[in-house]
Design a protein around this motif. Structure first.
Motif, PDB file in Angstrom:
ATOM      1  N   SER A 243      -2.040  -3.221 -15.728  1.00  0.00           N
ATOM      2  CA  SER A 243      -3.160  -2.286 -15.586  1.00  0.00           C
ATOM      3  C   SER A 243      -2.751  -1.100 -14.717  1.00  0.00           C
ATOM      4  O   SER A 243      -1.896  -1.225 -13.840  1.00  0.00           O
ATOM      5  CB  SER A 243      -4.383  -2.988 -14.994  1.00  0.00           C
ATOM      6  N   GLY A 244      -3.349   0.031 -14.978  1.00  0.00           N
ATOM      7  CA  GLY A 244      -3.063   1.217 -14.182  1.00  0.00           C
ATOM      8  C   GLY A 244      -1.891   2.013 -14.718  1.00  0.00           C
ATOM      9  O   GLY A 244      -1.287   1.678 -15.732  1.00  0.00           O
ATOM     10  N   ASN A 245      -1.573   3.069 -14.015  1.00  0.00           N
ATOM     11  CA  ASN A 245      -0.525   4.002 -14.402  1.00  0.00           C
ATOM     12  C   ASN A 245       0.724   3.717 -13.575  1.00  0.00           C
ATOM     13  O   ASN A 245       0.753   3.998 -12.368  1.00  0.00           O
ATOM     14  CB  ASN A 245      -1.045   5.430 -14.165  1.00  0.00           C
ATOM     15  N   LEU A 246       1.752   3.155 -14.192  1.00  0.00           N
ATOM     16  CA  LEU A 246       2.965   2.797 -13.449  1.00  0.00           C
ATOM     17  C   LEU A 246       3.671   4.012 -12.856  1.00  0.00           C
ATOM     18  O   LEU A 246       4.269   3.912 -11.788  1.00  0.00           O
ATOM     19  CB  LEU A 246       3.933   2.014 -14.339  1.00  0.00           C
ATOM     20  N   ILE A 247       3.614   5.137 -13.526  1.00  0.00           N
ATOM     21  CA  ILE A 247       4.250   6.343 -12.975  1.00  0.00           C
ATOM     22  C   ILE A 247       3.556   6.741 -11.679  1.00  0.00           C
ATOM     23  O   ILE A 247       4.212   7.041 -10.677  1.00  0.00           O
ATOM     24  CB  ILE A 247       4.237   7.494 -14.005  1.00  0.00           C
ATOM     25  N   GLU A 248       2.248   6.708 -11.679  1.00  0.00           N
ATOM     26  CA  GLU A 248       1.512   7.031 -10.459  1.00  0.00           C
ATOM     27  C   GLU A 248       1.733   5.982  -9.381  1.00  0.00           C
ATOM     28  O   GLU A 248       1.920   6.309  -8.210  1.00  0.00           O
ATOM     29  CB  GLU A 248       0.024   7.171 -10.758  1.00  0.00           C
ATOM     30  N   LYS A 249       1.721   4.706  -9.764  1.00  0.00           N
ATOM     31  CA  LYS A 249       1.986   3.641  -8.788  1.00  0.00           C
ATOM     32  C   LYS A 249       3.334   3.882  -8.109  1.00  0.00           C
ATOM     33  O   LYS A 249       3.452   3.776  -6.892  1.00  0.00           O
ATOM     34  CB  LYS A 249       2.009   2.268  -9.469  1.00  0.00           C
ATOM     35  N   LEU A 250       4.341   4.190  -8.889  1.00  0.00           N
ATOM     36  CA  LEU A 250       5.679   4.380  -8.344  1.00  0.00           C
ATOM     37  C   LEU A 250       5.762   5.630  -7.473  1.00  0.00           C
ATOM     38  O   LEU A 250       6.220   5.574  -6.335  1.00  0.00           O
ATOM     39  CB  LEU A 250       6.698   4.462  -9.488  1.00  0.00           C
ATOM     40  N   SER A 251       5.320   6.751  -7.983  1.00  0.00           N
ATOM     41  CA  SER A 251       5.517   8.012  -7.268  1.00  0.00           C
ATOM     42  C   SER A 251       4.587   8.186  -6.069  1.00  0.00           C
ATOM     43  O   SER A 251       4.970   8.796  -5.080  1.00  0.00           O
ATOM     44  CB  SER A 251       5.369   9.189  -8.226  1.00  0.00           C
ATOM     45  N   LYS A 252       3.389   7.645  -6.140  1.00  0.00           N
ATOM     46  CA  LYS A 252       2.407   7.855  -5.069  1.00  0.00           C
ATOM     47  C   LYS A 252       2.252   6.637  -4.144  1.00  0.00           C
ATOM     48  O   LYS A 252       2.055   6.781  -2.948  1.00  0.00           O
ATOM     49  CB  LYS A 252       1.041   8.189  -5.667  1.00  0.00           C
ATOM     50  N   GLU A 253       2.324   5.444  -4.718  1.00  0.00           N
ATOM     51  CA  GLU A 253       2.098   4.229  -3.930  1.00  0.00           C
ATOM     52  C   GLU A 253       3.409   3.547  -3.529  1.00  0.00           C
ATOM     53  O   GLU A 253       3.419   2.753  -2.608  1.00  0.00           O
ATOM     54  CB  GLU A 253       1.217   3.256  -4.715  1.00  0.00           C
ATOM     55  N   TRP A 254       4.482   3.830  -4.249  1.00  0.00           N
ATOM     56  CA  TRP A 254       5.823   3.311  -3.996  1.00  0.00           C
ATOM     57  C   TRP A 254       5.934   1.820  -4.324  1.00  0.00           C
ATOM     58  O   TRP A 254       4.960   1.166  -4.664  1.00  0.00           O
ATOM     59  CB  TRP A 254       6.294   3.577  -2.577  1.00  0.00           C
ATOM     60  N   MET A 255       7.154   1.331  -4.255  1.00  0.00           N
ATOM     61  CA  MET A 255       7.418  -0.081  -4.527  1.00  0.00           C
ATOM     62  C   MET A 255       8.554  -0.540  -3.625  1.00  0.00           C
ATOM     63  O   MET A 255       9.275   0.273  -3.042  1.00  0.00           O
ATOM     64  CB  MET A 255       7.810  -0.286  -5.995  1.00  0.00           C
ATOM     65  N   LEU A 256       8.720  -1.841  -3.525  1.00  0.00           N
ATOM     66  CA  LEU A 256       9.865  -2.426  -2.841  1.00  0.00           C
ATOM     67  C   LEU A 256      10.805  -3.000  -3.888  1.00  0.00           C
ATOM     68  O   LEU A 256      10.382  -3.780  -4.746  1.00  0.00           O
ATOM     69  CB  LEU A 256       9.440  -3.532  -1.864  1.00  0.00           C
TER      70      LEU A 256
ATOM     71  N   LEU B 190      10.618  -5.828  -8.377  1.00  0.00           N
ATOM     72  CA  LEU B 190       9.917  -4.602  -8.012  1.00  0.00           C
ATOM     73  C   LEU B 190       8.508  -5.018  -7.625  1.00  0.00           C
ATOM     74  O   LEU B 190       7.787  -5.599  -8.445  1.00  0.00           O
ATOM     75  CB  LEU B 190       9.896  -3.625  -9.194  1.00  0.00           C
ATOM     76  N   CYS B 191       8.143  -4.768  -6.378  1.00  0.00           N
ATOM     77  CA  CYS B 191       6.849  -5.208  -5.867  1.00  0.00           C
ATOM     78  C   CYS B 191       5.989  -4.008  -5.507  1.00  0.00           C
ATOM     79  O   CYS B 191       6.421  -3.121  -4.768  1.00  0.00           O
ATOM     80  CB  CYS B 191       7.035  -6.077  -4.632  1.00  0.00           C
ATOM     81  N   PHE B 192       4.767  -4.008  -6.025  1.00  0.00           N
ATOM     82  CA  PHE B 192       3.778  -2.971  -5.744  1.00  0.00           C
ATOM     83  C   PHE B 192       2.663  -3.584  -4.908  1.00  0.00           C
ATOM     84  O   PHE B 192       2.259  -4.720  -5.154  1.00  0.00           O
ATOM     85  CB  PHE B 192       3.204  -2.426  -7.049  1.00  0.00           C
ATOM     86  N   PHE B 193       2.155  -2.808  -3.945  1.00  0.00           N
ATOM     87  CA  PHE B 193       1.173  -3.302  -2.991  1.00  0.00           C
ATOM     88  C   PHE B 193      -0.083  -2.438  -3.020  1.00  0.00           C
ATOM     89  O   PHE B 193      -0.062  -1.310  -3.502  1.00  0.00           O
ATOM     90  CB  PHE B 193       1.765  -3.266  -1.575  1.00  0.00           C
ATOM     91  N   ASP B 194      -1.164  -2.953  -2.433  1.00  0.00           N
ATOM     92  CA  ASP B 194      -2.353  -2.119  -2.304  1.00  0.00           C
ATOM     93  C   ASP B 194      -2.165  -1.166  -1.122  1.00  0.00           C
ATOM     94  O   ASP B 194      -1.199  -1.262  -0.371  1.00  0.00           O
ATOM     95  CB  ASP B 194      -3.635  -2.964  -2.206  1.00  0.00           C
ATOM     96  N   ALA B 195      -3.109  -0.250  -0.967  1.00  0.00           N
ATOM     97  CA  ALA B 195      -2.991   0.818   0.032  1.00  0.00           C
ATOM     98  C   ALA B 195      -2.880   0.299   1.462  1.00  0.00           C
ATOM     99  O   ALA B 195      -2.322   0.989   2.329  1.00  0.00           O
ATOM    100  CB  ALA B 195      -4.186   1.762  -0.091  1.00  0.00           C
ATOM    101  N   SER B 196      -3.353  -0.901   1.726  1.00  0.00           N
ATOM    102  CA  SER B 196      -3.295  -1.436   3.096  1.00  0.00           C
ATOM    103  C   SER B 196      -1.862  -1.687   3.573  1.00  0.00           C
ATOM    104  O   SER B 196      -1.631  -1.846   4.767  1.00  0.00           O
ATOM    105  CB  SER B 196      -4.108  -2.738   3.194  1.00  0.00           C
ATOM    106  N   LYS B 197      -0.913  -1.703   2.666  1.00  0.00           N
ATOM    107  CA  LYS B 197       0.490  -1.973   3.025  1.00  0.00           C
ATOM    108  C   LYS B 197       1.344  -0.704   3.037  1.00  0.00           C
ATOM    109  O   LYS B 197       2.567  -0.777   3.133  1.00  0.00           O
ATOM    110  CB  LYS B 197       1.102  -2.984   2.055  1.00  0.00           C
ATOM    111  N   LYS B 198       0.728   0.467   2.953  1.00  0.00           N
ATOM    112  CA  LYS B 198       1.498   1.720   2.911  1.00  0.00           C
ATOM    113  C   LYS B 198       2.397   1.863   4.142  1.00  0.00           C
ATOM    114  O   LYS B 198       3.527   2.339   4.038  1.00  0.00           O
ATOM    115  CB  LYS B 198       0.550   2.914   2.786  1.00  0.00           C
ATOM    116  N   ASP B 199       1.917   1.434   5.318  1.00  0.00           N
ATOM    117  CA  ASP B 199       2.734   1.526   6.525  1.00  0.00           C
ATOM    118  C   ASP B 199       3.979   0.643   6.424  1.00  0.00           C
ATOM    119  O   ASP B 199       5.047   1.016   6.902  1.00  0.00           O
ATOM    120  CB  ASP B 199       1.918   1.171   7.769  1.00  0.00           C
ATOM    121  N   VAL B 200       3.854  -0.500   5.782  1.00  0.00           N
ATOM    122  CA  VAL B 200       5.002  -1.398   5.590  1.00  0.00           C
ATOM    123  C   VAL B 200       6.018  -0.735   4.664  1.00  0.00           C
ATOM    124  O   VAL B 200       7.223  -0.749   4.948  1.00  0.00           O
ATOM    125  CB  VAL B 200       4.555  -2.768   5.027  1.00  0.00           C
ATOM    126  N   LEU B 201       5.548  -0.142   3.577  1.00  0.00           N
ATOM    127  CA  LEU B 201       6.465   0.534   2.658  1.00  0.00           C
ATOM    128  C   LEU B 201       7.129   1.731   3.327  1.00  0.00           C
ATOM    129  O   LEU B 201       8.319   1.975   3.110  1.00  0.00           O
ATOM    130  CB  LEU B 201       5.743   0.938   1.373  1.00  0.00           C
TER     131      LEU B 201
END
Length: 167
Positions: A13-26, A76-87
């Motif tokens: 679900s959602g836009n993987l391009i946006e997840k990657l570029s804006k939310e980042w991944m590990l 490749l792990c994607f997180f919710d916004a609460s983990k932005k500081d960790v990323l």
């Protein structure tokens, strides 16, 4: 017990391009009994050779590069916004100097590749292809000079997405 359910890559679900570029991944990989992770905002997803794939790029100067080179799988792990500081921190800190996983209280599980229970979306990928990017192969030479002025050029990895876990 894990909160994840397994889905097909085409059901993400959602836009993987946006997840990657804006939310980042590990990007996470294992070398012997050690696990390392790094933050990434570049890469891609698609279909190649009849398989759902991820495309990631990692500089050889990154500690995670050693782990990717040794192992057959990565996550490749994607997180919710609460983990932005960790990323953010995992992008600045080197695993050579600090155990990022312990420092940021991440829980490792392993399914061919290590991944994090705190993630919202996990892609387990099996390496299919890797190659160093080369400046002489850039069609746009100015872009190559702009992106790699110090010649710290990425290595491209293409991985088959063998499992998708989503909360």
């Amino acid at each position: 017990m894990s909160e994840f359910k397994e889905i097909k890559a085409t059901e993400i679900s959602g836009n993987l391009i946006e997840k990657l570029s804006k939310e980042w991944m590990l990007i996470t990989a294992q070398k012997e009994d050690k696990v390392n992770t790094m933050t990434a905002s570049w890469g891609g997803f698609g279909e190649l050779w009849g398989k759902d794939v991820s495309y990631i790029v990692v500089r050889p100067s990154r500690y995670t590069y050693e782990f990717l080179e040794q192992g057959e799988y990565y996550s490749l792990c994607f997180f919710d916004a609460s983990k932005k500081d960790v990323l953010t921190a995992c992008g600045k800190e080197s695993g050579r100097n600090v155990d990022k996983i312990e420092k940021h209280n991440l829980t490792v599980s392993i399914d061919n590749a290590p991944y994090f229970e705190e993630a919202e979306l996990v892609l387990i990928c099996k390496k299919l292809y890797s190659q160093m990017l080369e400046k002489e192969n850039f069609v746009c030479k100015e872009f190559a000079e702009q992106m790699y002025p110090d010649n710290d050029i990425h290595k491209l990895y293409v991985g088959e997405i063998v499992k998708v876990l989503e909360k």
